[in-house]
Design an enzyme around this catalytic site. Sequence first.
Site, PDB file in Angstrom:
ATOM      1  N   HIS A 125      47.535  33.348  40.410  1.00 23.05           N
ATOM      2  CA  HIS A 125      46.417  32.340  39.715  1.00 23.05           C
ATOM      3  C   HIS A 125      45.254  32.502  38.643  1.00 23.05           C
ATOM      4  O   HIS A 125      44.796  33.385  38.675  1.00 23.05           O
ATOM      5  CB  HIS A 125      45.067  32.160  41.117  1.00 23.05           C
ATOM      6  CG  HIS A 125      46.078  31.821  42.141  1.00 23.05           C
ATOM      7  ND1 HIS A 125      45.787  31.902  43.775  1.00 23.05           N
ATOM      8  CD2 HIS A 125      46.853  31.592  42.423  1.00 23.05           C
ATOM      9  CE1 HIS A 125      46.651  31.337  44.882  1.00 23.05           C
ATOM     10  NE2 HIS A 125      47.289  30.752  44.108  1.00 23.05           N
TER      11      HIS A 125
ATOM     12  N   GLU B  53      41.510  33.328  38.080  1.00 25.86           N
ATOM     13  CA  GLU B  53      41.233  34.027  38.993  1.00 25.86           C
ATOM     14  C   GLU B  53      41.361  35.338  38.020  1.00 25.86           C
ATOM     15  O   GLU B  53      41.256  36.156  38.307  1.00 25.86           O
ATOM     16  CB  GLU B  53      41.754  34.157  39.918  1.00 25.86           C
ATOM     17  CG  GLU B  53      41.564  33.324  41.135  1.00 25.86           C
ATOM     18  CD  GLU B  53      42.650  33.109  42.359  1.00 25.86           C
ATOM     19  OE1 GLU B  53      42.642  32.009  42.995  1.00 25.86           O
ATOM     20  OE2 GLU B  53      43.402  34.177  42.668  1.00 25.86           O
TER      21      GLU B  53
ATOM     22  N   HIS C 287      42.783  38.909  43.397  1.00 31.81           N
ATOM     23  CA  HIS C 287      43.220  37.059  43.729  1.00 31.81           C
ATOM     24  C   HIS C 287      41.411  37.361  42.798  1.00 31.81           C
ATOM     25  O   HIS C 287      41.016  38.534  43.371  1.00 31.81           O
ATOM     26  CB  HIS C 287      43.575  36.800  44.421  1.00 31.81           C
ATOM     27  CG  HIS C 287      44.644  36.218  44.401  1.00 31.81           C
ATOM     28  ND1 HIS C 287      45.566  35.466  44.315  1.00 31.81           N
ATOM     29  CD2 HIS C 287      45.861  37.677  45.036  1.00 31.81           C
ATOM     30  CE1 HIS C 287      46.544  34.921  44.684  1.00 31.81           C
ATOM     31  NE2 HIS C 287      46.949  36.476  45.177  1.00 31.81           N
TER      32      HIS C 287
ATOM     33  N   GLU D 103      41.107  40.010  47.069  1.00 32.61           N
ATOM     34  CA  GLU D 103      39.726  39.034  46.304  1.00 32.61           C
ATOM     35  C   GLU D 103      38.246  39.134  46.028  1.00 32.61           C
ATOM     36  O   GLU D 103      37.365  40.109  47.007  1.00 32.61           O
ATOM     37  CB  GLU D 103      39.482  38.168  47.693  1.00 32.61           C
ATOM     38  CG  GLU D 103      40.917  37.045  48.453  1.00 32.61           C
ATOM     39  CD  GLU D 103      41.456  36.243  47.580  1.00 32.61           C
ATOM     40  OE1 GLU D 103      43.079  35.104  47.515  1.00 32.61           O
ATOM     41  OE2 GLU D 103      40.647  35.712  46.071  1.00 32.61           O
TER      42      GLU D 103
HETATM   43  C1  GEM Z   1      45.000  33.643  48.908  1.00 35.87           C
HETATM   44  S1  GEM Z   1      45.980  33.679  49.990  1.00 35.87           S
HETATM   45  C2  GEM Z   1      45.045  33.103  51.257  1.00 35.87           C
HETATM   46  C3  GEM Z   1      45.426  34.274  52.636  1.00 35.87           C
HETATM   47  N1  GEM Z   1      44.343  33.439  54.007  1.00 35.87           N
HETATM   48  C4  GEM Z   1      45.234  34.245  54.365  1.00 35.87           C
HETATM   49  N2  GEM Z   1      44.553  33.907  56.238  1.00 35.87           N
HETATM   50  N3  GEM Z   1      45.640  35.374  54.738  1.00 35.87           N
HETATM   51  C5  GEM Z   1      45.694  32.130  48.343  1.00 35.87           C
HETATM   52  O1  GEM Z   1      46.754  32.180  47.539  1.00 35.87           O
HETATM   53  O2  GEM Z   1      45.369  30.170  48.917  1.00 35.87           O
HETATM   54  C6  GEM Z   1      44.396  33.657  47.677  1.00 35.87           C
HETATM   55  C7  GEM Z   1      43.950  33.444  46.690  1.00 35.87           C
HETATM   56  O3  GEM Z   1      43.962  32.252  46.139  1.00 35.87           O
HETATM   57  O4  GEM Z   1      42.849  33.417  45.985  1.00 35.87           O
HETATM   58 ZN    ZN Z   2      44.207  33.320  44.148  1.00 37.65          ZN
END
Ligand code: GEM
Ligand code: ZN
Length: 376
Positions: free
Chosen positions: A167, A170, A260, A336
């Site tokens: 992304h 980020e 991320h 994250e």
């Molecule tokens: C997220 S990762 C989402 C993971 N969700 C669950 N419930 N495991 C994405 O891609 O939406 C990462 C991000 O955007 O930073």
């Molecule tokens: Zn992301």
Amino acid sequence: MQISANFDSGNVEVIDASNPQQVVLAIRPDTHSGHFQWFHFKVDGLTPGRQYGFSLSNAGQSSYPNAWTGYHAVASYDQRNWFRVPSRFEQGALNFDVEPQQATIWFAYFEPYSRARHAQLIDQAQRLAGAELLATGRSLEGRAIELLRISRNPQASRKIWLIAQQHPGEHMAEWFMEGVIERLQQGDDAELNALLAQADLYLVPNMNPDGAFRGHLRTNFAGCDLNRAWQSASEAESPEVYFVQQQMRVIGVDLFLDIHGDEEIAHVFTAGCEGNPNFSPRLARLEQQFRQLLIDNGAEFQTTFGYTPDQFGQANTTLACNAVGLEFDCLAFTIEMPFKDHDDRPNPHTGWSGERSKQLGKDVLGVAAAMVGQLR
Ligand code: GEM
Ligand code: ZN
């Protein structure tokens, strides 16, 4: 006063700059996608000591509108030292006022990681002992997707992969990778020597260079969310993922970390593979151990706040973490970092920052070193 964003990761459109106390701006959506949240612009011609006000007028229509509550924009006079400016989300706009100390100031959603710094990082990484630029993929616009391998023991059996910034908005993700590479430069690091005696590292510091350069939040040049392309990657729409997946299938994966940033949650956290159909007591134990070691090692990390865990068998396997964890039956995490701050240890001056992202990268490498012998 002049406002510009026509530069690496720049993103803002001027709606009305006639009133310096109420400069009306808008964030531009990703090319070929409706996503937007990332902003980055420069203001010249300011009178130090005078009051100015800026308003991102379409913030309420952004991808994560709730994320503006409690968020403060970052600013810099030199593009190196960034600080938070008090911001208010009101009537669908993000507003912030400054009394600048200098005639030029930059604003951004987070401390930007520039393409120039990326090039320096790739050069720096290749000078590491045991490092090589193993392969180079190409983004849709032809920018390099560098795959670095760090290998210091030909008998090392484990393959540890870290990829970052699928992304593109980020930017904390490539700061994290700079921390990883910086730690690998330290010669007298017993933990790392132990890690590299047993494992080779495979690093992709930036998965989405087109989106990063264009000031995108979430998608590549074709409008594809790369973190939803891991079951259908194609050279036409998502060559960035297609390239890395092909390499993984030749090399193998024993630990996978996808780096991320998160707009809403003001904490560092991980998402695992609990929803995958192959999730097992072994993988559950490894996930718990990884998280606990991060906490025990004093990293800026916590497990109270994060995404709602997936129900068993309900994982979205189009995401990198789930797709790789499933295909290689390995420990896999999405890591994250916050766009706001890590509220367990808040720093009101900087909020979460490039430096703190780098430190987390170094800490995560230490945990990988502690766990490398238990990955299989
Ligand atoms: C997220 S990762 C989402 C993971 N969700 C669950 N419930 N495991 C994405 O891609 O939406 C990462 C991000 O955007 O930073
Ligand atoms: Zn992301």
